[in-house]
Design an enzyme around this catalytic site. Structure first.
Site, mmCIF file in Angstrom:
data_model
loop_
_atom_site.group_PDB
_atom_site.id
_atom_site.type_symbol
_atom_site.label_atom_id
_atom_site.label_comp_id
_atom_site.label_asym_id
_atom_site.label_seq_id
_atom_site.Cartn_x
_atom_site.Cartn_y
_atom_site.Cartn_z
ATOM 1 N N LYS A 237 0.861 -1.174 0.000
ATOM 2 C CA LYS A 237 0.000 0.000 0.000
ATOM 3 C C LYS A 237 0.899 1.226 0.000
ATOM 4 C CE LYS A 237 -4.013 2.137 0.370
ATOM 5 N NZ LYS A 237 -5.103 1.997 -0.621
ATOM 6 N N ALA B 162 -3.888 5.039 -3.587
ATOM 7 C CA ALA B 162 -4.921 5.627 -2.721
ATOM 8 C C ALA B 162 -5.799 6.504 -3.604
ATOM 9 C CB ALA B 162 -4.285 6.457 -1.608
ATOM 10 N N ASN C 63 -17.272 -3.870 -8.524
ATOM 11 C CA ASN C 63 -18.474 -4.130 -7.723
ATOM 12 C C ASN C 63 -19.658 -4.310 -8.671
ATOM 13 O OD1 ASN C 63 -20.382 -4.295 -5.708
ATOM 14 N ND2 ASN C 63 -19.967 -2.284 -4.836
ATOM 15 N N GLY D 224 -20.478 -7.308 -2.755
ATOM 16 C CA GLY D 224 -20.410 -8.064 -1.522
ATOM 17 C C GLY D 224 -19.309 -9.093 -1.461
#
Length: 238
Positions: free
Chosen positions: A37, A111, A171, A202
């Site tokens: 990250k 990010a 998604n 989900g």
């Protein structure tokens, strides 16, 4: 592809769960994986960040961060407000290079979007990718508004001479509306790159074992999965 940079068209598009799926599929293929990250924001020092969430879902990956800041803001802004040193693209590239000497694949998660600023000099994830000579996988949302942000990001990557191997929908809704269904044809056109997967809504709430088992079925062979874009479009499209 020892290093793959993963960015999104913006925040909350499924970047972390796509990173986890790519990691899980690569692990299933027998590769060792590290997740880096670049700058984690919006978490306390003792709170798990995105790299740890990838490890929770994907399994035995090396999870690392270059920097973290407490407020949920762009990294440069969060660093300034916290009175801390910002993260620079060179630091991220150096950390990724080191991980690449010890792993088959390093996933560098940004990010927010591609041009979110890391520091006062305007360093971004795009600069990290350029320093690494790494391709940039783009995670996009499914519905209305995604075509504009996808095309803008793809154009920026091309203008910098960076490779865009494809787009993953982060998604995919259980009941897609007309815009989402039409976007299955339109997204690869505006991106100038193929669709390389679609994760169901989900997915991150699945038990880790179920997530790891399903992940290869959400991603195309380029990402070590079995997902077929044409079959998905025929089933889900208009």
């Amino acid at each position: 592809m020892p290093v793959l940079v993963i960015t999104g068209t913006g925040t909350e598009v499924g970047k972390t769960v796509v990173t986890a799926a790519v990691a899980a599929a690569s692990l299933a293929g027998g590769r060792s994986v590290a997740v880096l990250k670049a700058a984690q924001t919006g978490v306390r020092p003792d709170e798990p960040g995105d790299a740890q969430e990838v490890a929770r879902l994907a399994g035995a990956v090396t999870a690392a961060e270059v920097a973290r800041y407490p407020e949920p803001l762009a990294p440069g802004t969060a660093a300034r407000r916290a009175g801390r040193a910002p993260v620079h693209p060179e630091e991220v590239a150096e950390a990724a290079d080191k991980l690449a000497t010890e792993h088959d694949l390093v996933l560098v998660e940004g990010a927010g979007g591609l041009l979110v600023r890391f520091d006062a000099a305007g360093g971004t994830l795009a600069d990290v990718a350029a320093l690494l000579g790494a391709p940039v996988l783009l995670v996009a949302s499914a519905g209305l508004g995604t075509l504009n942000t996808t095309e803008l990001t793809a154009r920026e990557l091309r203008s910098r001479g960076l490779e865009l191997p494809g787009v993953v929908i982060g998604n995919w809704p259980g009941t897609p509306d007309l815009a989402a269904r039409c976007n299955l044809a339109d997204l690869p056109e505006v991106a100038g790159a193929p669709l390389l997967g679609a994760l169901p809504a989900g997915a991150a709430s699945l038990p880790p074992a179920a997530f790891r088992s399903a992940a290869p079925h959400w991603l195309a062979p380029r990402l070590e999965g079995t997902w077929d874009a044409e079959a998905f479009r025929a089933r889900e499209g208009p």
